[in-house]
Scaffold this active site. Structure first.
Site, PDB file in Angstrom:
ATOM      1  N   GLY A  86       0.793  -1.331   0.013  1.00  0.00           N
ATOM      2  CA  GLY A  86      -0.282  -0.089   0.092  1.00  0.00           C
ATOM      3  C   GLY A  86       0.836   1.134   0.273  1.00  0.00           C
ATOM      4  O   GLY A  86       0.364   2.278  -0.458  1.00  0.00           O
ATOM      5  N   ASP A 193      -7.255   0.913   3.867  1.00  0.00           N
ATOM      6  CA  ASP A 193      -7.816   0.315   5.281  1.00  0.00           C
ATOM      7  C   ASP A 193      -9.416   0.305   4.860  1.00  0.00           C
ATOM      8  O   ASP A 193     -10.074  -0.050   5.630  1.00  0.00           O
ATOM      9  CB  ASP A 193      -7.741   1.292   6.438  1.00  0.00           C
ATOM     10  CG  ASP A 193      -6.233   1.217   6.734  1.00  0.00           C
ATOM     11  OD1 ASP A 193      -5.584   0.142   6.464  1.00  0.00           O
ATOM     12  OD2 ASP A 193      -5.972   2.229   7.654  1.00  0.00           O
ATOM     13  N   HIS A 219      -4.872  -6.621   6.518  1.00  0.00           N
ATOM     14  CA  HIS A 219      -5.836  -5.821   5.529  1.00  0.00           C
ATOM     15  C   HIS A 219      -7.121  -6.781   5.266  1.00  0.00           C
ATOM     16  O   HIS A 219      -7.235  -7.871   5.460  1.00  0.00           O
ATOM     17  CB  HIS A 219      -4.929  -5.199   4.530  1.00  0.00           C
ATOM     18  CG  HIS A 219      -4.492  -3.938   5.121  1.00  0.00           C
ATOM     19  ND1 HIS A 219      -4.775  -2.622   4.739  1.00  0.00           N
ATOM     20  CD2 HIS A 219      -3.297  -3.724   5.832  1.00  0.00           C
ATOM     21  CE1 HIS A 219      -3.942  -1.717   5.492  1.00  0.00           C
ATOM     22  NE2 HIS A 219      -2.899  -2.485   6.004  1.00  0.00           N
ATOM     23  N   ASN A 290      11.318   0.013  -8.932  1.00  0.00           N
ATOM     24  CA  ASN A 290      10.641  -0.956  -9.067  1.00  0.00           C
ATOM     25  C   ASN A 290       9.724  -1.571  -8.060  1.00  0.00           C
ATOM     26  O   ASN A 290      10.132  -1.868  -7.022  1.00  0.00           O
ATOM     27  CB  ASN A 290      11.968  -2.168  -9.624  1.00  0.00           C
ATOM     28  CG  ASN A 290      11.162  -3.486  -9.932  1.00  0.00           C
ATOM     29  OD1 ASN A 290       9.808  -3.762  -9.840  1.00  0.00           O
ATOM     30  ND2 ASN A 290      12.077  -4.543 -10.046  1.00  0.00           N
TER      31      ASN A 290
END
Ligand SMILES: Cc1ncc(COP(=O)(O)O)c(C=O)c1O
Length: 444
Positions: A86, A193, A219, A290
């Site tokens: 995330g 979230d 999550h 990357n």
């Protein structure tokens, strides 16, 4: 035996193994840890992982394509990008808005409105791209950026809003997007979230110019580590893809069959300072990274996504149980609230101990932790008080009263689908035990 037959046997054994591995000793109150979050999976995920390992593609490939197609589809968004976390999703999302390839990119020194109650990597890409955060307070109980304060944060330099739906609780996106439209601002929606949370009948992560998701083990769905970026804007998508993939200009999909690329001009472009026909795959139009996940991770994600409706229902149910149990203690605790039109799929259950309570957060947290109930602080609290952020260039707009209160008085416990009825009963009983004995008077 053929390779396919052997693979089928391995996968069958994998399912058997999963069953045995998951056999637990049963819940022992006070001894078994009641986690705030964790992986919830069965043989399907383990088989998908093993199957992908046996295919040995390793890097992002067919499973990545399948996952992002499924994910973008279920979110109803046109373009999606799988990334390795995330945090990376936020980095790519904000970076894409700063790309020189956009007609009107964000530039160093531009201001970005955000909230001071933050997970660090919601804010970090703002700083890493030389943008200037303008901090607003959050609302009591929703823990989201107070949208009624947006106007007060505006300056000639304001160019974007970066906000998260705190703990899965939808922010006031109608007000936020109206404001952004009025002043021509970009909106980055951190939905890390808030997967499957809804506001005014729309999924969180579908309001902003670009939105981000996390698939870390805590999550709503998990790939271990992982994330995604969604947008309906093809230009932003291409810059996000470029930033994820070393900054290269080429946007061909993995395994593009045409050696001349999807555009048919892989060796027929002219770039200012490069020789004519320089391979598009090695033309770098952004200063990139990357940030790709592995195919193995995406294989797990595909199976997790199928379970999302079940996970969401469990999160809502667990939240409601804790909420009802704590309702009589409203005089000493601020209980979470959501806005009209919001249907949160809660990440966790936030609790704020009121200043007037005869106990402090430390007492409550210590009591729960000693009884094996896991707690967490609400991320960085007031991020400006964190050591890394002491000297950042920023503007603070108004007093951060509720953010400070979160720093001092808020923590959260879990609502994740791995909590059993027994665990929830124990958690509720323990919390009520503390509140009754510590002077948390019950309201009539
Ligand atoms: C609001 C928010 N944004 C971003 C992240 C970062 O996600 P990840 O841990 O996948 O990097 C988190 C992490 O939990 C988060 O809560």
């Amino acid at each position: 035996m053929t390779a396919d037959e052997l693979k089928a046997e391995i996968l069958e054994k994998t399912a058997e193994y999963c069953e045995l591995q998951k056999k637990t000793e049963g819940f022992r109150p006070g001894e078994t840890r009641v986690h705030y979050a964790g992986r919830v999976y069965d043989a399907a995920e383990m088989q998908a992982l093993v199957s992908s390992a046996l295919d040995f593609w390793l890097t992002l490939g067919p499973k990545g394509e399948e996952f992002i197609r499924d994910f973008s589809g279920c979110m109803g968004m046109k373009h999606g990008l799988a990334v390795n976390s995330g945090s990376s999703a936020n980095l790519v999302a904000v970076g894409a808005l700063c790309s020189r390839s956009l007609e009107d990119p964000l530039r160093p020194g531009d201001e970005v409105i955000t909230s001071a109650l933050a997970f660090p990597t919601t804010l970090n890409p703002v700083l890493q791209n030389g943008l200037v955060p303008v901090f607003l307070d959050v609302e009591e109980g929703t823990y989201n950026l107070d949208a009624s304060l947006l106007e007060s944060a505006l300056s000639e330099k304001t160019r974007a809003i970066v906000l998260a739906h705190t703990l899965g609780n939808p922010a006031q996106m109608d007000v936020v997007t109206d404001f952004a439209d009025r002043y021509g601002l970009y909106v980055v929606e951190d939905a890390c979230d808030a997967l499957d949370s809804v506001y005014n009948s729309r999924l969180c992560g579908t309001f902003g110019d670009v939105s981000t998701f996390s698939f870390y083990a805590a999550h709503h769905i998990t790939m271990g580590e992982g994330g995604a970026v969604l947008t309906n804007d093809i230009g932003l998508y291409r810059q996000a893809l470029s930033l994820r993939d070393w900054g290269r200009a080429c946007y061909c999909r993995t395994g593009e069959p045409d050696p001349n690329g999807a555009c048919g001009k892989r060796f027929a472009h002219r770039y200012k300072n490069l020789p004519f026909g320089y391979d598009h795959k090695y033309v770098f139009s952004n200063i990139g990274y990357n940030l790709k996940p592995l195919d193995l991770q995406c294989a797990v994600g595909i199976e997790q996504l199928k379970k999302l409706p079940r996970f969401t229902a469990a999160r809502k149910r667990n939240f409601q149980r804790i909420y009802e149990a704590l309702l009589p203690f409203g005089d000493v605790l601020v209980l979470p609230r959501s806005l009209p039109g919001a249907e949160p799929s809660w990440f966790a259950f936030p609790i704020t101990v009121r200043d007037k309570a005869p106990f402090g957060r430390r007492d409550f947290v210590a009591f729960l932790e000693q009884r094996q109930i896991e707690t967490r602080m609400l991320f960085g609290g007031n991020i400006l008080r964190q050591p890394a952020y002491e000297e950042i260039r920023c503007r603070v707009c108004g007093p951060l009263l509720h953010t400070e209160s979160v720093l001092k008085n808020t923590f959260f416990v879990g609502v994740y689908p791995g909590l059993t009825e027994e665990m929830l009963d124990y958690m509720i009983q323990t919390m009520r035990g503390f509140l009754e004995s510590a002077g948390g008077r019950k309201q009539p």
